[in-house]
Design a protein around this motif. Structure first.
Motif, PDB file in Angstrom:
ATOM      1  N   ALA A 176       0.827  -1.212   0.000  1.00 57.65           N
ATOM      2  CA  ALA A 176       0.000   0.000   0.000  1.00 57.65           C
ATOM      3  C   ALA A 176       0.858   1.257   0.000  1.00 57.65           C
ATOM      4  CB  ALA A 176      -0.929  -0.023   1.212  1.00 57.65           C
ATOM      5  N   ARG A 177       1.927   1.252   0.794  1.00 58.74           N
ATOM      6  CA  ARG A 177       2.806   2.434   0.833  1.00 58.74           C
ATOM      7  C   ARG A 177       3.497   2.637  -0.513  1.00 58.74           C
ATOM      8  NH1 ARG A 177       2.952   4.612   5.707  1.00 58.74           N
ATOM      9  NH2 ARG A 177       2.600   3.322   7.568  1.00 58.74           N
ATOM     10  N   LYS A 178       3.867   1.560  -1.153  1.00 51.52           N
ATOM     11  CA  LYS A 178       4.518   1.661  -2.458  1.00 51.52           C
ATOM     12  C   LYS A 178       3.566   2.213  -3.503  1.00 51.52           C
ATOM     13  CE  LYS A 178       7.153  -1.094  -5.797  1.00 51.52           C
ATOM     14  NZ  LYS A 178       7.698  -2.452  -6.096  1.00 51.52           N
ATOM     15  N   LYS A 179       2.304   1.838  -3.425  1.00 49.18           N
ATOM     16  CA  LYS A 179       1.334   2.254  -4.436  1.00 49.18           C
ATOM     17  C   LYS A 179       0.710   3.609  -4.138  1.00 49.18           C
ATOM     18  CE  LYS A 179      -2.759   0.623  -6.936  1.00 49.18           C
ATOM     19  NZ  LYS A 179      -3.691  -0.529  -7.139  1.00 49.18           N
ATOM     20  N   TYR A 180       0.427   3.884  -2.842  1.00 46.94           N
ATOM     21  CA  TYR A 180      -0.323   5.087  -2.487  1.00 46.94           C
ATOM     22  C   TYR A 180       0.502   6.122  -1.737  1.00 46.94           C
ATOM     23  CZ  TYR A 180      -4.605   2.621  -3.776  1.00 46.94           C
ATOM     24  OH  TYR A 180      -5.594   1.964  -4.467  1.00 46.94           O
ATOM     25  N   GLY A 181       1.710   5.757  -1.320  1.00 46.57           N
ATOM     26  CA  GLY A 181       2.497   6.687  -0.509  1.00 46.57           C
ATOM     27  C   GLY A 181       2.056   6.610   0.932  1.00 46.57           C
ATOM     28  N   ASP A 182       1.472   7.675   1.438  1.00 47.68           N
ATOM     29  CA  ASP A 182       1.032   7.726   2.829  1.00 47.68           C
ATOM     30  C   ASP A 182      -0.276   6.957   3.006  1.00 47.68           C
ATOM     31  OD1 ASP A 182       1.092   8.404   5.492  1.00 47.68           O
ATOM     32  OD2 ASP A 182       0.064  10.319   5.194  1.00 47.68           O
ATOM     33  N   VAL A 183      -0.327   6.093   4.002  1.00 51.05           N
ATOM     34  CA  VAL A 183      -1.541   5.341   4.328  1.00 51.05           C
ATOM     35  C   VAL A 183      -1.741   5.365   5.836  1.00 51.05           C
ATOM     36  CG1 VAL A 183      -1.419   3.823   2.325  1.00 51.05           C
ATOM     37  CG2 VAL A 183      -0.267   3.149   4.449  1.00 51.05           C
ATOM     38  N   LYS A 184      -2.952   5.074   6.259  1.00 52.45           N
ATOM     39  CA  LYS A 184      -3.266   4.967   7.683  1.00 52.45           C
ATOM     40  C   LYS A 184      -3.294   3.493   8.075  1.00 52.45           C
ATOM     41  CE  LYS A 184      -6.158   9.138   8.100  1.00 52.45           C
ATOM     42  NZ  LYS A 184      -7.522   9.622   8.437  1.00 52.45           N
ATOM     43  N   ILE A 185      -2.752   3.212   9.251  1.00 52.11           N
ATOM     44  CA  ILE A 185      -2.734   1.848   9.763  1.00 52.11           C
ATOM     45  C   ILE A 185      -3.535   1.796  11.065  1.00 52.11           C
ATOM     46  CG2 ILE A 185      -1.322  -0.098  10.492  1.00 52.11           C
ATOM     47  CD1 ILE A 185      -0.870   0.721   7.583  1.00 52.11           C
TER      48      ILE A 185
END
Length: 448
Positions: free
Chosen positions: A359-368
């Protein structure tokens, strides 16, 4: 009259082949299916079904121990490997008969022989008979891969583990994927001394890192010896049948069984694909388009023999889509996005969607969002094992990108939650749902 003996000839009576055969027949096609061993395929005969029954059987060692805190006592409980093994094999017989009955009831001709392709419309049977078909569907699945090194012929594969004459005292499992971790958990639970050997430092590649780390912690605590960055040098067989296993240049380790669980390869050897000019990739997998068609217009392929996803439910969907496309004039494709998967380790893992790193590779910043907790049953049983639920969310839309779980009954819980992820629901939709209490599943709507 048709110039061919059959409208469809299916090679391989596993999950994908059986579905394609019976549905195609229901649409009026004249169908035959060839199977060299037993009807049902890997999942039913030598894979997920008998393996899941072994998982169930191996749980009782902990459940009997945990039962003491729930007021239960047992006098001298004993485990009988032969009784469990034979009961599982009898259930495999039942399923083989059930699949056979299904094909017969749909007027599919069953040919219990090996089949080889000799041309775009021609198949040769082991008996020497040659038949023709307008379409050929290859659904022979995959087969365990075994590395080659001195003594590797002494290794067993997952196919063999359901037929052991005795419960092995010591088992070495080679591999770090789902098959390796599942069998490590099974034989550890049944009382064997288990070592898991993986050539890299990563197990369960493709699953979320947090879950992989948690499984290593729990497996180690349960007594499974995990050796990472470790390779086999050689295996020598003793006169008494035991094995001396040499790894990483160290002194030999004695084992009763060494299980090769380092992956599966499409079972295309000797299938005759080259006779019709069917293209395969470097691993022997058949190349197909979105409609499961090969580069030869009359030949299709579904399931683990292709270069797609090796999962039984996927093969079934592919078989259904093939029948709809070719014999119902309703072109169908399979959506491979957000396929849920599970590892029946102990405890099990369940996952759908993107991992945190993906997800970080595809979207950059994500919430966990996560919950790290002890299931109520484990607390009461005084068992330290902790579960972990993890949700990955896209920042701006709050859309759920992935959901990953390790803990008791995780696959049973995830199946319903996977519908929400597939539907593109948001974290808010989970937050708005009232918890079902007390349950482990309620953690999904309480994630912080």
């Amino acid at each position: 009259m048709s110039k061919y003996d059959y409208d469809l000839f299916v090679i391989g009576a596993g999950s994908g082949g059986v579905r394609a055969a019976r549905v195609s027949s229901s649409y009026g096609a004249k169908v035959a299916i060839a199977e060299e061993y037993r009807v049902g395929g890997t999942c039913v005969i030598r894979g997920c079904v008998p393996k899941k029954l072994l998982v169930y059987g191996s749980h009782f060692s902990e459940e009997l121990e945990d039962g003491k805190n729930f007021g239960w006592t047992w006098e001298n409980p004993k485990f009988d490997w032969i009784k469990l093994r034979d009961h599982i094999l009898s259930d495999v017989d039942r399923l083989n008969n059930a699949y056979t009955d299904t094909l017969n009831s749909h007027d599919v001709e069953i040919i219990l022989e090996r089949a080889e392709i000799v041309g775009p419309h021609e198949i040769k049977l082991a008996s020497g008979k040659t038949v023709t078909a307008k379409y050929i569907l290859v659904a022979v699945g995959a087969w365990p891969a075994v590395a080659e090194f001195p003594g590797s012929e002494h290794m067993l594969t997952s196919n063999d583990m359901f037929h052991l004459e005795n419960l092995p005292e010591t088992v070495i499992v080679s591999g770090g994927g789902y098959i390796a971790n599942e069998f490590a958990g099974i034989f550890n639970g049944l009382g064997s001394n288990v070592t898991l050997v993986n050539r890299s430092d990563v197990i369960l590649r493709g699953y979320d890192e947090s879950l992989r780390d948690r499984l290593i912690q729990i497996s180690t605590a349960k007594g499974i010896n995990i050796k990472l960055n470790c390779t086999f040098d050689k295996i020598e067989k003793r006169d008494d049948g035991a094995l001396d296993v040499y790894m990483n240049g160290d002194n030999p380790v004695r084992a009763d069984v060494v299980l090769a669980a380092t992956g599966r390869r499409p079972k295309t050897d000797g299938l005759g694909l080259e006779n019709a000019g069917v293209e395969t990739n470097d691993y022997g997998a058949i190349k197909v388009d979105e409609y499961s068609r090969t580069n030869v217009d009359s030949i299709y392929a579904v399931g683990d023999v292709t270069d797609r996803v090796q999962l039984t439910p996927v093969a079934i969907r592919e078989g259904q889509a093939f029948a709809e496309t070719v014999f119902n004039d309703t072109p169908k494709t399979v959506d491979y996005d957000c396929i849920p998967s599970a590892v029946f380790s102990q405890p099990p893992i369940a996952s759908v969607g993107l991992t945190e790193s993906e997800a970080r590779k595809k979207y950059g910043d994500v919430k966990i969002y996560s919950s790290d907790f002890r299931a109520m049953r484990n607390v009461f049983a005084d068992r330290p094992e902790r579960s972990l639920y993890k949700m990955i969310v896209e920042v701006t839309s709050e859309k759920i990108l992935g959901l990953h779980m390790i803990g008791p009954d995780a696959p049973e819980i995830l199946q319903a939650a996977a519908v929400a992820v597939k539907a593109g629901l948001t974290k808010q939709a989970f937050d708005d749902t009232i918890a079902l209490h007390p349950s482990m599943a309620e953690e999904l709507v309480l994630l912080k």
